[in-house]
Design a protein around this motif. Structure first.
Motif, PDB file in Angstrom:
ATOM      1  N   GLN A  70      36.136  26.749  30.187  1.00 14.48           N
ATOM      2  CA  GLN A  70      37.218  27.559  29.627  1.00 14.48           C
ATOM      3  C   GLN A  70      37.048  29.049  29.940  1.00 14.48           C
ATOM      4  O   GLN A  70      37.972  29.830  29.735  1.00 14.48           O
ATOM      5  CB  GLN A  70      37.377  27.333  28.118  1.00 14.48           C
ATOM      6  CG  GLN A  70      36.159  27.608  27.310  1.00 14.48           C
ATOM      7  CD  GLN A  70      35.296  26.373  27.111  1.00 14.48           C
ATOM      8  OE1 GLN A  70      35.298  25.444  27.910  1.00 14.48           O
ATOM      9  NE2 GLN A  70      34.534  26.364  26.030  1.00 14.48           N
ATOM     10  N   GLU A  71      35.893  29.459  30.454  1.00 19.31           N
ATOM     11  CA  GLU A  71      35.653  30.853  30.828  1.00 19.31           C
ATOM     12  C   GLU A  71      35.945  31.128  32.296  1.00 19.31           C
ATOM     13  O   GLU A  71      35.968  32.284  32.722  1.00 19.31           O
ATOM     14  CB  GLU A  71      34.206  31.228  30.520  1.00 19.31           C
ATOM     15  CG  GLU A  71      33.867  31.150  29.043  1.00 19.31           C
ATOM     16  CD  GLU A  71      32.392  31.300  28.777  1.00 19.31           C
ATOM     17  OE1 GLU A  71      31.578  31.249  29.721  1.00 19.31           O
ATOM     18  OE2 GLU A  71      32.039  31.471  27.592  1.00 19.31           O
ATOM     19  N   VAL A  72      36.175  30.085  33.066  1.00 18.96           N
ATOM     20  CA  VAL A  72      36.297  30.242  34.515  1.00 18.96           C
ATOM     21  C   VAL A  72      37.524  31.055  34.914  1.00 18.96           C
ATOM     22  O   VAL A  72      37.459  31.845  35.861  1.00 18.96           O
ATOM     23  CB  VAL A  72      36.276  28.863  35.221  1.00 18.96           C
ATOM     24  CG1 VAL A  72      36.554  28.994  36.703  1.00 18.96           C
ATOM     25  CG2 VAL A  72      34.930  28.193  34.996  1.00 18.96           C
ATOM     26  N   ASP A  73      38.639  30.920  34.200  1.00 20.77           N
ATOM     27  CA  ASP A  73      39.818  31.720  34.545  1.00 20.77           C
ATOM     28  C   ASP A  73      39.485  33.209  34.531  1.00 20.77           C
ATOM     29  O   ASP A  73      39.880  33.949  35.433  1.00 20.77           O
ATOM     30  CB  ASP A  73      40.965  31.448  33.570  1.00 20.77           C
ATOM     31  CG  ASP A  73      41.641  30.110  33.809  1.00 20.77           C
ATOM     32  OD1 ASP A  73      41.488  29.543  34.903  1.00 20.77           O
ATOM     33  OD2 ASP A  73      42.323  29.636  32.882  1.00 20.77           O
ATOM     34  N   MET A  74      38.762  33.664  33.520  1.00 20.70           N
ATOM     35  CA  MET A  74      38.397  35.079  33.431  1.00 20.70           C
ATOM     36  C   MET A  74      37.398  35.458  34.519  1.00 20.70           C
ATOM     37  O   MET A  74      37.500  36.539  35.112  1.00 20.70           O
ATOM     38  CB  MET A  74      37.824  35.406  32.046  1.00 20.70           C
ATOM     39  CG  MET A  74      37.521  36.874  31.856  1.00 20.70           C
ATOM     40  SD  MET A  74      38.929  37.976  32.104  1.00 20.70           S
ATOM     41  CE  MET A  74      39.979  37.521  30.749  1.00 20.70           C
ATOM     42  N   VAL A  75      36.438  34.585  34.804  1.00 23.59           N
ATOM     43  CA  VAL A  75      35.461  34.855  35.860  1.00 23.59           C
ATOM     44  C   VAL A  75      36.180  35.022  37.199  1.00 23.59           C
ATOM     45  O   VAL A  75      35.889  35.949  37.970  1.00 23.59           O
ATOM     46  CB  VAL A  75      34.409  33.732  35.936  1.00 23.59           C
ATOM     47  CG1 VAL A  75      33.521  33.894  37.157  1.00 23.59           C
ATOM     48  CG2 VAL A  75      33.582  33.690  34.659  1.00 23.59           C
ATOM     49  N   VAL A  76      37.142  34.151  37.481  1.00 24.97           N
ATOM     50  CA  VAL A  76      37.885  34.230  38.738  1.00 24.97           C
ATOM     51  C   VAL A  76      38.723  35.511  38.787  1.00 24.97           C
ATOM     52  O   VAL A  76      38.788  36.174  39.827  1.00 24.97           O
ATOM     53  CB  VAL A  76      38.765  32.972  38.940  1.00 24.97           C
ATOM     54  CG1 VAL A  76      39.731  33.140  40.097  1.00 24.97           C
ATOM     55  CG2 VAL A  76      37.873  31.757  39.173  1.00 24.97           C
ATOM     56  N   ALA A  77      39.328  35.898  37.680  1.00 27.80           N
ATOM     57  CA  ALA A  77      40.104  37.143  37.647  1.00 27.80           C
ATOM     58  C   ALA A  77      39.212  38.342  37.949  1.00 27.80           C
ATOM     59  O   ALA A  77      39.597  39.242  38.712  1.00 27.80           O
ATOM     60  CB  ALA A  77      40.782  37.298  36.290  1.00 27.80           C
ATOM     61  N   ILE A  78      38.012  38.361  37.381  1.00 32.35           N
ATOM     62  CA  ILE A  78      37.064  39.452  37.643  1.00 32.35           C
ATOM     63  C   ILE A  78      36.624  39.422  39.101  1.00 32.35           C
ATOM     64  O   ILE A  78      36.569  40.462  39.780  1.00 32.35           O
ATOM     65  CB  ILE A  78      35.866  39.359  36.681  1.00 32.35           C
ATOM     66  CG1 ILE A  78      36.329  39.646  35.256  1.00 32.35           C
ATOM     67  CG2 ILE A  78      34.740  40.300  37.109  1.00 32.35           C
ATOM     68  CD1 ILE A  78      35.310  39.289  34.191  1.00 32.35           C
ATOM     69  N   HIS A  79      36.330  38.246  39.612  1.00 33.93           N
ATOM     70  CA  HIS A  79      35.936  38.066  41.018  1.00 33.93           C
ATOM     71  C   HIS A  79      37.005  38.628  41.945  1.00 33.93           C
ATOM     72  O   HIS A  79      36.725  39.402  42.868  1.00 33.93           O
ATOM     73  CB  HIS A  79      35.712  36.562  41.270  1.00 33.93           C
ATOM     74  CG  HIS A  79      35.608  36.156  42.693  1.00 33.93           C
ATOM     75  ND1 HIS A  79      36.709  35.793  43.445  1.00 33.93           N
ATOM     76  CD2 HIS A  79      34.544  36.035  43.511  1.00 33.93           C
ATOM     77  CE1 HIS A  79      36.319  35.462  44.658  1.00 33.93           C
ATOM     78  NE2 HIS A  79      35.005  35.602  44.723  1.00 33.93           N
ATOM     79  N   ASN A  80      38.255  38.256  41.712  1.00 33.50           N
ATOM     80  CA  ASN A  80      39.351  38.694  42.571  1.00 33.50           C
ATOM     81  C   ASN A  80      39.545  40.208  42.471  1.00 33.50           C
ATOM     82  O   ASN A  80      39.738  40.890  43.481  1.00 33.50           O
ATOM     83  CB  ASN A  80      40.644  37.964  42.199  1.00 33.50           C
ATOM     84  CG  ASN A  80      40.553  36.471  42.436  1.00 33.50           C
ATOM     85  OD1 ASN A  80      39.563  35.963  42.960  1.00 33.50           O
ATOM     86  ND2 ASN A  80      41.571  35.752  42.022  1.00 33.50           N
ATOM     87  N   ASN A  81      39.483  40.739  41.243  1.00 31.37           N
ATOM     88  CA  ASN A  81      39.644  42.174  41.043  1.00 31.37           C
ATOM     89  C   ASN A  81      38.533  42.947  41.754  1.00 31.37           C
ATOM     90  O   ASN A  81      38.797  43.981  42.375  1.00 31.37           O
ATOM     91  CB  ASN A  81      39.652  42.482  39.547  1.00 31.37           C
ATOM     92  CG  ASN A  81      39.885  43.941  39.273  1.00 31.37           C
ATOM     93  OD1 ASN A  81      38.961  44.755  39.376  1.00 31.37           O
ATOM     94  ND2 ASN A  81      41.116  44.285  38.939  1.00 31.37           N
ATOM     95  N   MET A  82      37.317  42.448  41.674  1.00 36.13           N
ATOM     96  CA  MET A  82      36.192  43.112  42.333  1.00 36.13           C
ATOM     97  C   MET A  82      36.380  43.111  43.855  1.00 36.13           C
ATOM     98  O   MET A  82      36.113  44.124  44.528  1.00 36.13           O
ATOM     99  CB  MET A  82      34.874  42.427  41.962  1.00 36.13           C
ATOM    100  CG  MET A  82      33.649  43.101  42.539  1.00 36.13           C
ATOM    101  SD  MET A  82      33.434  44.812  42.032  1.00 36.13           S
ATOM    102  CE  MET A  82      33.105  44.610  40.314  1.00 36.13           C
ATOM    103  N   ASN A  83      36.860  42.002  44.411  1.00 39.34           N
ATOM    104  CA  ASN A  83      37.114  41.961  45.851  1.00 39.34           C
ATOM    105  C   ASN A  83      38.188  42.973  46.251  1.00 39.34           C
ATOM    106  O   ASN A  83      38.058  43.652  47.272  1.00 39.34           O
ATOM    107  CB  ASN A  83      37.532  40.560  46.288  1.00 39.34           C
ATOM    108  CG  ASN A  83      36.354  39.628  46.421  1.00 39.34           C
ATOM    109  OD1 ASN A  83      35.208  40.045  46.502  1.00 39.34           O
ATOM    110  ND2 ASN A  83      36.638  38.348  46.453  1.00 39.34           N
TER     111      ASN A  83
END
Length: 129
Positions: A70-83
């Motif tokens: 359930q935390e993966v959506d936020m992790v992916v959003a952070i990943h994409n923003n960092m890229n």
């Protein structure tokens, strides 16, 4: 691993969007287009992995044991923003050094087990063993 890997982004060529065994939370399977121009193409941009693809990769690499689905959506959003932020920094660096405005990213390559020069030098400077 046994899957064919796309060398441009180090992801499975036919990425798995199926939930992993014992996954109780349904994860989003939609992928998001980035603003980062893809090298080797005329006008295409990179596409980020979906949360399901991201989670599957963590599990496949045996790095998902402490990640709650359930935390993966936020992790992916952070990943994409960092890229996206990092790409803007690359563009700023290229502009300062006279590079063309239309630079593109040819491939993504993670090297998590190779420390950067700064990381290698920091222990000596700070007196760490």
């Amino acid at each position: 691993y046994g899957e064919r890997i796309d060398p441009r982004n180090m992801m499975a060529a036919n990425a798995n969007q199926l939930p992993v065994a014992q996954q109780e939370v349904r994860l989003e399977q939609a992928r998001v287009k980035s603003s980062i121009p893809k090298g080797g193409t005329r006008d295409d941009t990179w596409t980020y992995p979906s949360p399901q693809m991201f989670y599957n990769a963590l599990v496949r690499k045996q790095k998902g044991a402490d990640v709650a689905p359930q935390e993966v959506d936020m992790v992916v959003a952070i990943h994409n923003n960092m890229n996206e932020h990092t790409w803007r920094e690359v563009q700023r660096w290229e502009a300062r050094h006279g590079a063309a405005r239309d630079c593109k990213l040819l491939k993504f390559r993670g090297r998590p087990h190779e420390p950067t020069p700064l990381a290698r030098g920091r222990p000596r400077v700070l007196g760490w063993p």
